[in-house]
Design a protein around this motif. Sequence first.
Motif, PDB file in Angstrom:
ATOM      1  N   VAL A 219      -9.143   6.758   2.927  1.00  0.00           N
ATOM      2  CA  VAL A 219      -9.771   5.844   1.964  1.00  0.00           C
ATOM      3  C   VAL A 219      -8.769   5.359   0.931  1.00  0.00           C
ATOM      4  CG1 VAL A 219     -11.459   5.667   0.097  1.00  0.00           C
ATOM      5  CG2 VAL A 219     -12.109   6.714   2.275  1.00  0.00           C
ATOM      6  N   VAL A 220      -8.093   6.303   0.238  1.00  0.00           N
ATOM      7  CA  VAL A 220      -7.248   5.894  -0.892  1.00  0.00           C
ATOM      8  C   VAL A 220      -5.852   5.453  -0.474  1.00  0.00           C
ATOM      9  CG1 VAL A 220      -8.504   7.400  -2.475  1.00  0.00           C
ATOM     10  CG2 VAL A 220      -6.399   8.228  -1.419  1.00  0.00           C
ATOM     11  N   ARG A 221      -5.350   5.946   0.660  1.00  0.00           N
ATOM     12  CA  ARG A 221      -3.974   5.618   1.058  1.00  0.00           C
ATOM     13  C   ARG A 221      -3.888   4.596   2.186  1.00  0.00           C
ATOM     14  NH1 ARG A 221       0.128   9.212  -0.894  1.00  0.00           N
ATOM     15  NH2 ARG A 221      -0.742  10.937  -2.107  1.00  0.00           N
ATOM     16  N   VAL A 222      -5.034   4.172   2.713  1.00  0.00           N
ATOM     17  CA  VAL A 222      -5.016   3.146   3.761  1.00  0.00           C
ATOM     18  C   VAL A 222      -5.999   2.015   3.429  1.00  0.00           C
ATOM     19  CG1 VAL A 222      -5.380   2.640   6.201  1.00  0.00           C
ATOM     20  CG2 VAL A 222      -4.319   4.806   5.537  1.00  0.00           C
ATOM     21  N   VAL A 223      -7.287   2.356   3.350  1.00  0.00           N
ATOM     22  CA  VAL A 223      -8.307   1.318   3.187  1.00  0.00           C
ATOM     23  C   VAL A 223      -8.144   0.578   1.859  1.00  0.00           C
ATOM     24  CG1 VAL A 223     -10.779   0.866   3.023  1.00  0.00           C
ATOM     25  CG2 VAL A 223      -9.926   2.547   4.668  1.00  0.00           C
ATOM     26  N   VAL A 224      -8.110   1.311   0.750  1.00  0.00           N
ATOM     27  CA  VAL A 224      -7.976   0.666  -0.560  1.00  0.00           C
ATOM     28  C   VAL A 224      -6.523   0.295  -0.825  1.00  0.00           C
ATOM     29  CG1 VAL A 224      -8.368   0.930  -3.032  1.00  0.00           C
ATOM     30  CG2 VAL A 224      -9.967   1.958  -1.410  1.00  0.00           C
ATOM     31  N   TRP A 225      -5.617   1.139  -0.396  1.00  0.00           N
ATOM     32  CA  TRP A 225      -4.181   0.900  -0.606  1.00  0.00           C
ATOM     33  C   TRP A 225      -3.747  -0.437  -0.025  1.00  0.00           C
ATOM     34  CZ3 TRP A 225       0.076   3.843  -2.546  1.00  0.00           C
ATOM     35  CH2 TRP A 225       1.338   3.349  -2.191  1.00  0.00           C
ATOM     36  N   THR A 226      -4.194  -0.770   1.179  1.00  0.00           N
ATOM     37  CA  THR A 226      -3.664  -1.924   1.911  1.00  0.00           C
ATOM     38  C   THR A 226      -3.785  -3.242   1.158  1.00  0.00           C
ATOM     39  OG1 THR A 226      -3.940  -0.849   4.061  1.00  0.00           O
ATOM     40  CG2 THR A 226      -3.853  -3.260   4.041  1.00  0.00           C
ATOM     41  N   PRO A 227      -4.979  -3.686   0.734  1.00  0.00           N
ATOM     42  CA  PRO A 227      -5.031  -4.959  -0.005  1.00  0.00           C
ATOM     43  C   PRO A 227      -4.337  -4.877  -1.360  1.00  0.00           C
ATOM     44  CG  PRO A 227      -7.178  -3.875  -0.050  1.00  0.00           C
ATOM     45  CD  PRO A 227      -6.330  -3.112   0.920  1.00  0.00           C
ATOM     46  N   TYR A 228      -4.436  -3.700  -2.007  1.00  0.00           N
ATOM     47  CA  TYR A 228      -3.832  -3.544  -3.329  1.00  0.00           C
ATOM     48  C   TYR A 228      -2.313  -3.590  -3.227  1.00  0.00           C
ATOM     49  CZ  TYR A 228      -4.169  -2.056  -8.227  1.00  0.00           C
ATOM     50  OH  TYR A 228      -4.130  -2.007  -9.603  1.00  0.00           O
ATOM     51  N   TYR A 229      -1.772  -2.896  -2.217  1.00  0.00           N
ATOM     52  CA  TYR A 229      -0.315  -2.870  -2.061  1.00  0.00           C
ATOM     53  C   TYR A 229       0.243  -4.236  -1.681  1.00  0.00           C
ATOM     54  CZ  TYR A 229       4.321  -2.339  -0.227  1.00  0.00           C
ATOM     55  OH  TYR A 229       5.661  -2.528  -0.003  1.00  0.00           O
ATOM     56  N   TRP A 230      -0.389  -4.896  -0.707  1.00  0.00           N
ATOM     57  CA  TRP A 230       0.180  -6.166  -0.246  1.00  0.00           C
ATOM     58  C   TRP A 230       0.043  -7.252  -1.297  1.00  0.00           C
ATOM     59  CZ3 TRP A 230       3.672  -5.783   3.163  1.00  0.00           C
ATOM     60  CH2 TRP A 230       3.618  -4.772   4.127  1.00  0.00           C
ATOM     61  N   SER A 231      -0.943  -7.140  -2.180  1.00  0.00           N
ATOM     62  CA  SER A 231      -1.013  -8.032  -3.330  1.00  0.00           C
ATOM     63  C   SER A 231       0.199  -7.809  -4.236  1.00  0.00           C
ATOM     64  CB  SER A 231      -2.306  -7.786  -4.107  1.00  0.00           C
ATOM     65  OG  SER A 231      -2.317  -8.531  -5.305  1.00  0.00           O
ATOM     66  N   PHE A 232       0.509  -6.552  -4.507  1.00  0.00           N
ATOM     67  CA  PHE A 232       1.697  -6.218  -5.288  1.00  0.00           C
ATOM     68  C   PHE A 232       2.958  -6.695  -4.588  1.00  0.00           C
ATOM     69  CE2 PHE A 232       5.122  -3.112  -4.721  1.00  0.00           C
ATOM     70  CZ  PHE A 232       5.799  -3.254  -5.929  1.00  0.00           C
ATOM     71  N   TRP A 233       3.060  -6.437  -3.282  1.00  0.00           N
ATOM     72  CA  TRP A 233       4.274  -6.751  -2.537  1.00  0.00           C
ATOM     73  C   TRP A 233       4.564  -8.252  -2.537  1.00  0.00           C
ATOM     74  CZ3 TRP A 233       5.636  -9.581   1.820  1.00  0.00           C
ATOM     75  CH2 TRP A 233       6.915  -9.340   2.324  1.00  0.00           C
ATOM     76  N   LEU A 260       7.989  -0.400   0.702  1.00  0.00           N
ATOM     77  CA  LEU A 260       7.631  -0.651   2.100  1.00  0.00           C
ATOM     78  C   LEU A 260       7.750   0.626   2.926  1.00  0.00           C
ATOM     79  CD1 LEU A 260       9.289  -4.113   2.825  1.00  0.00           C
ATOM     80  CD2 LEU A 260       6.848  -3.583   2.992  1.00  0.00           C
ATOM     81  N   PHE A 261       8.819   1.377   2.680  1.00  0.00           N
ATOM     82  CA  PHE A 261       9.002   2.642   3.397  1.00  0.00           C
ATOM     83  C   PHE A 261       7.831   3.582   3.134  1.00  0.00           C
ATOM     84  CE2 PHE A 261      10.318   7.101   3.050  1.00  0.00           C
ATOM     85  CZ  PHE A 261      10.663   7.349   4.373  1.00  0.00           C
ATOM     86  N   LEU A 262       7.429   3.711   1.877  1.00  0.00           N
ATOM     87  CA  LEU A 262       6.313   4.596   1.532  1.00  0.00           C
ATOM     88  C   LEU A 262       5.011   4.130   2.169  1.00  0.00           C
ATOM     89  CD1 LEU A 262       7.125   5.190  -2.238  1.00  0.00           C
ATOM     90  CD2 LEU A 262       7.163   6.919  -0.442  1.00  0.00           C
ATOM     91  N   THR A 263       4.808   2.814   2.209  1.00  0.00           N
ATOM     92  CA  THR A 263       3.579   2.282   2.799  1.00  0.00           C
ATOM     93  C   THR A 263       3.514   2.566   4.291  1.00  0.00           C
ATOM     94  OG1 THR A 263       3.357   0.551   1.134  1.00  0.00           O
ATOM     95  CG2 THR A 263       2.273   0.168   3.240  1.00  0.00           C
ATOM     96  N   PHE A 264       4.596   2.271   5.005  1.00  0.00           N
ATOM     97  CA  PHE A 264       4.574   2.494   6.446  1.00  0.00           C
ATOM     98  C   PHE A 264       4.616   3.983   6.791  1.00  0.00           C
ATOM     99  CE2 PHE A 264       5.807  -1.999   6.482  1.00  0.00           C
ATOM    100  CZ  PHE A 264       4.880  -2.466   7.410  1.00  0.00           C
ATOM    101  N   LEU A 265       5.187   4.803   5.900  1.00  0.00           N
ATOM    102  CA  LEU A 265       5.131   6.249   6.100  1.00  0.00           C
ATOM    103  C   LEU A 265       3.679   6.727   6.015  1.00  0.00           C
ATOM    104  CD1 LEU A 265       6.687   8.928   6.455  1.00  0.00           C
ATOM    105  CD2 LEU A 265       6.860   9.053   3.956  1.00  0.00           C
TER     106      LEU A 265
END
Length: 288
Positions: A219-233, A260-265
């Motif tokens: 939930v927190v590291r994939v589902v919610v992380w994904t839109p939040y991270y790519w907005s930041f990126w 990016l490394f942390l996200t794909f990890l």
Amino acid sequence: MFSDLIPAYDPQLFSEIHQVSTFLPREENVDSLWFICYVMGAITVLFIVLLQCTKLWMGTGKGESADERKASSLAAWKASYQMTNLLVNLALGCMGLYYQSSMPWSESIANKIVGYEHLKLFSCGQIGYQLWALPVGFFFVGETTSMLMHHVAVICVCSVSAFIHAGFRFYTPYFYGLIEISSVPLSVVNAFKNNKHWIKQYPEAYTAVRLVFAISFLVVRVVVWTPYYWSFWVLETMFLWSSDSLGATIILALFNVASLFLTFLQYFWATKIISAVMNWGGAKKKVN
């Protein structure tokens, strides 16, 4: 809503932000360094106390042979390391949840990039935590290569948020705080794995904590992380592209690559979790 996720490229605004010095004022960065040292010291003291208590509880040093004493000592180090991680991650997660709950979704681009200096406590706290965990994990606990690389990458991204004007601190309560909630059940899972007899004695508890960890991580590291991270990126990449300073470009590029490394990890770990859950379900069917 979409414009909040994917901001428009604004060369004039980015140019104005780039006119500000790359680093925060020297006195502020010195204060941040001291804060990092305090965090390292506090976590070290906590770990030493837990280690001594664990050794007393386990009776470490009373083995019949040198190999048994060594194994008992390693077990005590691992148990104390996991308990320290649990407490620190719980604190970071709760703080992240508290601050994230009050963060506005619609914030100006300028504030997302250079604002929220009071939230440096997350980046400085994480740096202190990772600087403590890196040597302990490498020399005494035997952490995996991926986890050691994770520690280094977190130090890299947090250093930008802690010491650079364009630290993107708007995102730090989530990235450096709230997501650590998923690491709390992970510490308990690792404790079970290091004490196999616990799994036999408390199979239901082990199953429950594994399920809690899997759900919280996804939930927190994939589902919610994904839109939040790519907005930041996207925002960070546009800001990087607009930079005409070599020093700032190098710093922002390292920031980008480390994130990016942390996200794909995390995505890699998520595939392993999903695979484990599917195999776990298949194993339960066989038993039934």
